[in-house]
Write an enzyme that holds these catalytic residues in place. Structure first.
Site, short mmCIF file in Angstrom:
data_model
loop_
_atom_site.label_atom_id
_atom_site.label_comp_id
_atom_site.label_asym_id
_atom_site.label_seq_id
_atom_site.Cartn_x
_atom_site.Cartn_y
_atom_site.Cartn_z
N ASP A 95 0.87 -1.18 0.00
CA ASP A 95 0.00 0.00 0.00
C ASP A 95 0.90 1.23 0.00
O ASP A 95 1.79 1.36 0.84
CB ASP A 95 -0.91 -0.02 1.24
CG ASP A 95 -1.99 1.04 1.19
OD1 ASP A 95 -3.18 0.69 1.09
OD2 ASP A 95 -1.65 2.23 1.24
N ASP B 33 -3.84 2.45 -5.18
CA ASP B 33 -2.51 2.49 -4.55
C ASP B 33 -2.19 1.21 -3.79
O ASP B 33 -1.35 1.22 -2.90
CB ASP B 33 -2.39 3.71 -3.63
CG ASP B 33 -3.05 3.50 -2.27
OD1 ASP B 33 -4.03 2.74 -2.20
OD2 ASP B 33 -2.57 4.09 -1.30
N GLU B 34 -2.87 0.10 -4.12
CA GLU B 34 -2.55 -1.12 -3.37
C GLU B 34 -2.77 -2.39 -4.18
O GLU B 34 -3.53 -2.41 -5.15
CB GLU B 34 -3.37 -1.17 -2.08
CG GLU B 34 -4.86 -1.20 -2.31
CD GLU B 34 -5.59 -1.07 -0.98
OE1 GLU B 34 -5.94 -2.11 -0.39
OE2 GLU B 34 -5.79 0.08 -0.54
N1 DCP Z 1 -8.81 8.44 -1.08
C1 DCP Z 1 -9.85 9.33 -1.28
N2 DCP Z 1 -10.87 9.39 -0.37
C2 DCP Z 1 -10.87 8.59 0.74
C3 DCP Z 1 -9.83 7.69 0.94
C4 DCP Z 1 -8.81 7.63 0.00
O1 DCP Z 1 -9.84 10.05 -2.28
N3 DCP Z 1 -11.88 8.69 1.61
C5 DCP Z 1 -7.71 8.41 -2.07
C6 DCP Z 1 -6.58 9.30 -1.65
C7 DCP Z 1 -5.53 8.38 -1.13
C8 DCP Z 1 -5.77 7.11 -1.95
O2 DCP Z 1 -7.18 7.09 -2.20
O3 DCP Z 1 -4.22 8.91 -1.31
C9 DCP Z 1 -5.36 5.85 -1.20
O4 DCP Z 1 -6.12 5.68 -0.03
P1 DCP Z 1 -5.54 5.09 1.30
O5 DCP Z 1 -6.69 4.72 2.16
O6 DCP Z 1 -4.53 4.02 1.01
O7 DCP Z 1 -4.84 6.32 2.03
P2 DCP Z 1 -3.48 7.05 1.76
O8 DCP Z 1 -2.65 6.36 0.74
O9 DCP Z 1 -3.76 8.49 1.47
O10 DCP Z 1 -2.78 7.00 3.17
P3 DCP Z 1 -2.08 5.78 3.95
O11 DCP Z 1 -2.19 4.58 3.07
O12 DCP Z 1 -0.65 6.24 4.17
O13 DCP Z 1 -2.83 5.67 5.24
CA CA Z 2 -2.25 4.16 0.85
CA CA Z 3 -4.92 2.02 -0.07
#
Ligand code: DCP
Ligand code: CA
Ligand code: CA
Length: 366
Positions: A9, A109-110
């Site tokens: 991720d 992203d995963e």
């Molecule tokens: N995303 C979004 N709205 C949300 C959750 C996520 O638009 N409610 C988008 C933005 C994030 C991407 O999806 O960058 C990936 O989500 P993740 O839950 O993996 O969160 P992040 O990568 O931002 O943070 P981390 O994985 O470090 O906790």
């Molecule tokens: Ca992420």
């Molecule tokens: Ca993710």
């Protein structure tokens, strides 16, 4: 032989991409937002970097509320640019696909991956594989990610969650029981609030308690299938395989230009290698495309696109070489500003073998 399953991720993905593009943002709170346009601040936070999270900002929070939390902290508020993240995600998944035995992307992203064969089931080798994967993403994209490795998808996913940000959690088969036991059952994949409260009524709060619960009672309460899954998940023996991702729906390539320019020829020249690459991807996967899109990223980092759709699916390199510069010519004319990064995407993919001889005939007759 135990399976060796990974989950990767990317850390604070959209916000980290913005930091990579503008290193001066590093160390400051950054929020990437979707503006709804009603008022200046209406909309929500898509994601935030860890500096912003330290002040209580999180995904889904109204922009106005996030700004209040970051008052006096010199935050950077950035408009979400989905196109850009898609392109980078696609590139990472391509690289990753080459480094593992099977890849199953589960979001932008995963992804889950399987490296059982290439590691021979050895978790020491798995650690080295995971380290090379992290290194490759850092070298190619300057992005950090978190990886979990375990003997099942459930274990791998919990591992990557724990490692966040920038970490690597290796849970060997022997360590699986003690890794899982203290966790809240609600953290298991597929266990939502309803299941959590039903488990609570049975006196089950942790994964360890779930693992030791009566299988028949679980089946009675949750049915044979889900009850069985719960028990398997809690013991790290869920058997769900890593299934190679869905068919690709597009291929894209984007590069940072040697210098900012509005000259379409100069842009196309630097995309020449990319055209060859995309053509290779198309042949490899037996695909042709209907639509080709030029993607220009301006010096203010906003993205502009121009597309052309063909009546029948095509795949010739010469056609790509002709069309990309032509689209950039038009894009440049309408925008009248310099590009900083440029790329293109082919989409509307079709299997070459599915194409009727009629469409083939029409194409040649044109
Ligand atoms: N995303 C979004 N709205 C949300 C959750 C996520 O638009 N409610 C988008 C933005 C994030 C991407 O999806 O960058 C990936 O989500 P993740 O839950 O993996 O969160 P992040 O990568 O931002 O943070 P981390 O994985 O470090 O906790
Ligand atoms: Ca992420
Ligand atoms: Ca993710």
């Amino acid at each position: 032989m135990p399976r060796v399953i990974g989950h990767l991720d990317l850390d604070y993905f959209y916000a980290q991409v913005e930091e990579v593009e503008r290193p001066s943002l590093k160390g400051r709170p950054v929020i990437v937002c979707v503006f709804s346009g009603r008022t200046e601040d209406s909309g929500v936070v898509s994601t935030a970097n860890y500096e912003a999270r330290a002040f209580g900002v999180h995904s889904g929070m109204p922009i106005a509320q996030a700004k209040k939390k970051l008052e006096g902290r010199n935050p950077e508020v950035i408009r979400m640019d989905h196109e850009k993240y898609e392109v980078i995600s696609g590139r990472i998944m391509d690289d990753l696909g080459r480094m593992v035995d099977a890849l199953e992307p589960t979001g932008i992203d995963e992804a889950f991956f399987d490296i059982t064969d290439s590691t021979g089931g050895d978790f020491g080798r798995a650690r080295r594989s995971a380290e090379s994967i992290k290194q490759a993403i850092m070298t190619n994209e300057h992005l950090t990610c978190s990886i979990g490795i375990g003997r099942s998808k459930v274990v791998a996913k919990l591992g990557s969650d724990m490692a966040k940000p920038g970490g690597l959690t290796i849970v060997s088969p022997e360590a699986t029981g003690s890794f899982l036991a203290p966790m809240d059952a609600s953290r298991l994949y597929g266990v939502g609030p309803k299941t959590t409260s039903a488990l609570g009524e049975m006196g089950i709060r942790t994964v360890g308690e779930l693992a030791m619960s009566n299988p028949l009672e679980l089946e009675r309460r949750f049915g044979r299938k889900f009850g069985g899954y719960l028990l398997a998940a809690a013991t790290g023996s869920d058997a769900d395989p890593v299934v190679a991702g869905l068919e690709p729906t597009q291929f894209s390539r984007i590069v940072t230009l040697r210098r900012d320019t509005r000259d379409a020829k100069e842009v196309a020249e630097q995309l020449s290698e990319g055209m060859q690459y995309i053509h290779g991807k198309l042949s490899q996967s037996g695909k042709s495309f209907r639509t080709i899109t030029a993607i220009g990223i301006l010096t203010d980092l906003s993205t502009r696109t121009k597309s052309k759709t063909f009546e029948t699916a095509v795949s010739d390199l010469s056609l790509i070489r002709e069309t990309v510069p032509a689209l950039f010519e038009e894009l440049s004319k309408t925008i009248g500003r310099e590009f900083r990064r440029a790329g293109f995407r082919v989409s509307g993919l079709e299997n070459v073998e599915d194409q009727t001889s009629l469409s083939e005939f029409l194409r040649q007759a044109r």
